[in-house]
Design an enzyme around this catalytic site. Structure first.
Site, PDB file in Angstrom:
ATOM      1  N   ARG A  73       9.621  -5.536  68.621  1.00  0.00           N
ATOM      2  CA  ARG A  73       9.045  -4.533  68.841  1.00  0.00           C
ATOM      3  C   ARG A  73       9.670  -3.150  68.710  1.00  0.00           C
ATOM      4  O   ARG A  73       9.212  -2.187  67.961  1.00  0.00           O
ATOM      5  CB  ARG A  73       8.060  -4.551  70.115  1.00  0.00           C
ATOM      6  CG  ARG A  73       7.382  -3.148  70.085  1.00  0.00           C
ATOM      7  CD  ARG A  73       6.259  -3.255  71.404  1.00  0.00           C
ATOM      8  NE  ARG A  73       6.498  -4.000  72.430  1.00  0.00           N
ATOM      9  CZ  ARG A  73       7.494  -3.763  73.597  1.00  0.00           C
ATOM     10  NH1 ARG A  73       7.863  -2.545  73.330  1.00  0.00           N
ATOM     11  NH2 ARG A  73       7.618  -4.675  74.479  1.00  0.00           N
ATOM     12  N   TYR A  91     -10.639  11.647  55.666  1.00  0.00           N
ATOM     13  CA  TYR A  91     -11.247  10.207  55.872  1.00  0.00           C
ATOM     14  C   TYR A  91     -11.752  10.140  57.362  1.00  0.00           C
ATOM     15  O   TYR A  91     -11.544  10.392  58.079  1.00  0.00           O
ATOM     16  CB  TYR A  91      -9.729   9.360  56.087  1.00  0.00           C
ATOM     17  CG  TYR A  91     -10.047   7.800  56.453  1.00  0.00           C
ATOM     18  CD1 TYR A  91     -11.115   7.049  55.748  1.00  0.00           C
ATOM     19  CD2 TYR A  91      -9.522   7.360  57.552  1.00  0.00           C
ATOM     20  CE1 TYR A  91     -11.581   5.877  56.470  1.00  0.00           C
ATOM     21  CE2 TYR A  91      -9.976   6.103  57.869  1.00  0.00           C
ATOM     22  CZ  TYR A  91     -10.888   5.340  57.240  1.00  0.00           C
ATOM     23  OH  TYR A  91     -11.225   4.039  57.863  1.00  0.00           O
ATOM     24  N   LYS A 106      -2.789   1.521  51.014  1.00  0.00           N
ATOM     25  CA  LYS A 106      -3.323   2.179  49.594  1.00  0.00           C
ATOM     26  C   LYS A 106      -2.221   2.040  48.669  1.00  0.00           C
ATOM     27  O   LYS A 106      -1.631   1.153  48.326  1.00  0.00           O
ATOM     28  CB  LYS A 106      -3.996   3.587  50.173  1.00  0.00           C
ATOM     29  CG  LYS A 106      -4.796   3.403  51.194  1.00  0.00           C
ATOM     30  CD  LYS A 106      -6.072   2.797  51.000  1.00  0.00           C
ATOM     31  CE  LYS A 106      -6.889   2.373  52.243  1.00  0.00           C
ATOM     32  NZ  LYS A 106      -6.862   3.263  53.430  1.00  0.00           N
TER      33      LYS A 106
HETATM   34  C1  LIG Z   1      -6.778   9.283  53.412  1.00  0.00           C
HETATM   35  C2  LIG Z   1      -6.876   8.052  54.352  1.00  0.00           C
HETATM   36  N1  LIG Z   1      -6.045   8.191  55.517  1.00  0.00           N
HETATM   37  C3  LIG Z   1      -5.963   7.157  56.421  1.00  0.00           C
HETATM   38  C4  LIG Z   1      -6.643   5.972  56.143  1.00  0.00           C
HETATM   39  C5  LIG Z   1      -6.568   4.928  57.517  1.00  0.00           C
HETATM   40  O1  LIG Z   1      -5.656   3.962  56.924  1.00  0.00           O
HETATM   41  P1  LIG Z   1      -5.812   2.556  57.411  1.00  0.00           P
HETATM   42  O2  LIG Z   1      -7.073   2.002  57.092  1.00  0.00           O
HETATM   43  O3  LIG Z   1      -4.759   2.044  57.051  1.00  0.00           O
HETATM   44  O4  LIG Z   1      -5.632   2.528  58.861  1.00  0.00           O
HETATM   45  C6  LIG Z   1      -7.547   5.948  55.276  1.00  0.00           C
HETATM   46  C7  LIG Z   1      -8.328   4.707  55.265  1.00  0.00           C
HETATM   47  O5  LIG Z   1      -9.194   4.372  54.162  1.00  0.00           O
HETATM   48  C8  LIG Z   1      -7.544   6.946  54.269  1.00  0.00           C
HETATM   49  O6  LIG Z   1      -8.207   6.800  53.245  1.00  0.00           O
END
Ligand SMILES: Cc1ncc(COP(=O)(O)O)c(C=O)c1O
Length: 389
Positions: A55, A108, A205
């Site tokens: 960790r 998001y 992503k």
């Molecule tokens: C622009 C953006 N930031 C943060 C996140 C959050 O990421 P995660 O789904 O890996 O927690 C996403 C998820 O779609 C996103 O599109």
């Protein structure tokens, strides 16, 4: 990777070599994957290479963190279990009861939900503002702020915020300036070079790039040692770490980031231009289009315009839903940034949590994550689905 001949190696050289040094013992070109929870101690408190318990640190995660810091031009990077875990580690490092967050009005949905549903009940104030309007941002920051949260290009409306201008405004207000760089990736945009203090990523992503992992990262700018230390402490003390296999996959994916982003961007540009005049399409949101209100700023701060775009349908919400359910190559799914093309209906998928808030997204909107398949097949798929509306 710095050599006397190449004191500042290019992006892909760094992506492939930084954090990916061949194994010393065997020469294995790809560093081994360290699937271990703990490490042998030669005596009490005598650790090999500083490794004690996974960790706290694991060599595979360290390799990824070295790579990510190099790609963003940062001084330190920390890899987490998801993008939201990364965001949370950063926010809990900065926020205390009474603190204030100023956030763009198109981010998001989960980011807004995290602040609105967890931090606001703990006494944090959240104000949402149109960050493409510098005067509105200045006015919102007048009372001072602790965090200015910028997402550019934004999800899902593809708004473009001027990072350098907002970094100046945020710093004048006493805020830590954070940029969610998930949509652009460090290949297309490097917010730390424009003055941001920290960058966050959903590595799920583009950095991972193959829709086969969930992860996140925080990268701190040079000189942000105190902030870096507290994010590192949050990673250790809270423990939402990126697991070694996900870290290994992310590092492998990020090695090909540049070639993928070039292809994603070229195909998205072709598709955006193709959709522009279509009678079933009321609006196309893509910063690569000269008519996009953020085009000039994007051209200044991005290398290319990325693989994400959204469109609004003349037939309204019913047409948007039918299109989202009507493609064959574009798969109906959450997420983005993989080699395969995805289509989504944000108001009921990625942004369902912001319905009824200032961040609610139009119900006639469909979001595309343009993959790296042959662009002719992607265009034909969209044309066929639009023809069926
Ligand atoms: C622009 C953006 N930031 C943060 C996140 C959050 O990421 P995660 O789904 O890996 O927690 C996403 C998820 O779609 C996103 O599109």
């Amino acid at each position: 990777m710095t050599t006397p001949e190449h004191p500042t190696p290019g992006f892909s050289t760094r992506a492939i070599h930084d954090g990916s040094v061949p194994d010393e013992r065997t020469g294995s070109i790809v560093p081994p994957l360290h699937l271990t929870s703990t490490f042998l101690q030669d005596g009490i408190g005598s650790f090999r290479g500083g490794y004690e318990y996974a960790r706290a640190a694991n060599p595979t995660r360290d390799h990824l963190q070295t790579q990510l810091a190099a790609l963003e031009g940062g001084s330190a990077a920390y890899a987490f279990a998801s993008g939201l875990a990364a965001e949370d580690a950063l926010l809990r490092s900065v926020l205390r009861p009474g603190a204030r967050v100023v956030m763009g009005n198109d981010v998001y949905g989960g980011t807004h939900r995290l602040v609105n549903r967890f931090y606001v009940p703990w006494g944090v104030r959240l104000d949402v503002v149109e960050l493409t309007d510098t005067d509105a941002a200045r006015a919102a920051l007048e009372g001072g702020a602790d965090v200015l949260w910028v997402e550019t290009p934004s999800n899902p409306l593809m708004k473009i915020a001027d990072i350098a201008a907002l970094a100046d405004l945020g710093h004048a207000a006493g805020a830590a300036v954070v940029v969610d760089n998930t949509f652009a990736s460090p290949y297309l945009q490097q917010p730390l070079a424009h003055g941001a203090d920290a960058v966050v990523h959903s590595t799920t992503k583009y950095l991972g790039g193959h829709s086969d992992l969930v992860g996140g990262a925080v990268v701190l700018g040079p000189g942000r040692d105190e902030l870096a230390e507290s994010v590192g402490f949050a990673q250790f003390a809270v423990g939402a770490i990126n697991g070694p296999f996900d870290a290994w996959l992310t590092q492998r994916g990020a090695k090909t980031l540049a070639v993928r982003m070039d292809r994603h961007s070229a195909s998205a540009q072709t598709i955006a231009e193709h959709l522009l005049g279509h009678p079933a399409v009321a609006a196309v949101h893509y910063p690569g289009l000269p008519a996009h209100p953020g085009h000039d700023i994007a051209a200044r701060q991005m290398r290319a315009f990325g693989g994400m775009l959204s469109l609004q349908l003349t037939g309204g919400p019913a047409a948007a839903r039918t299109l989202a359910e009507g493609t064959e190559v574009f798969a109906l799914a959450e997420s983005l940034g993989g080699v395969e093309s995805l289509i989504g209906y944000p108001s009921e998928m990625t942004h369902a949590s912001v319905r009824g808030t200032a961040l609610a997204v139009p119900e006639d909107l469909v979001r595309l994550s343009v993959g790296i398949e042959d662009v002719a097949d992607l265009v034909a798929d969209l044309d066929a689905a639009l023809a069926r509306l």
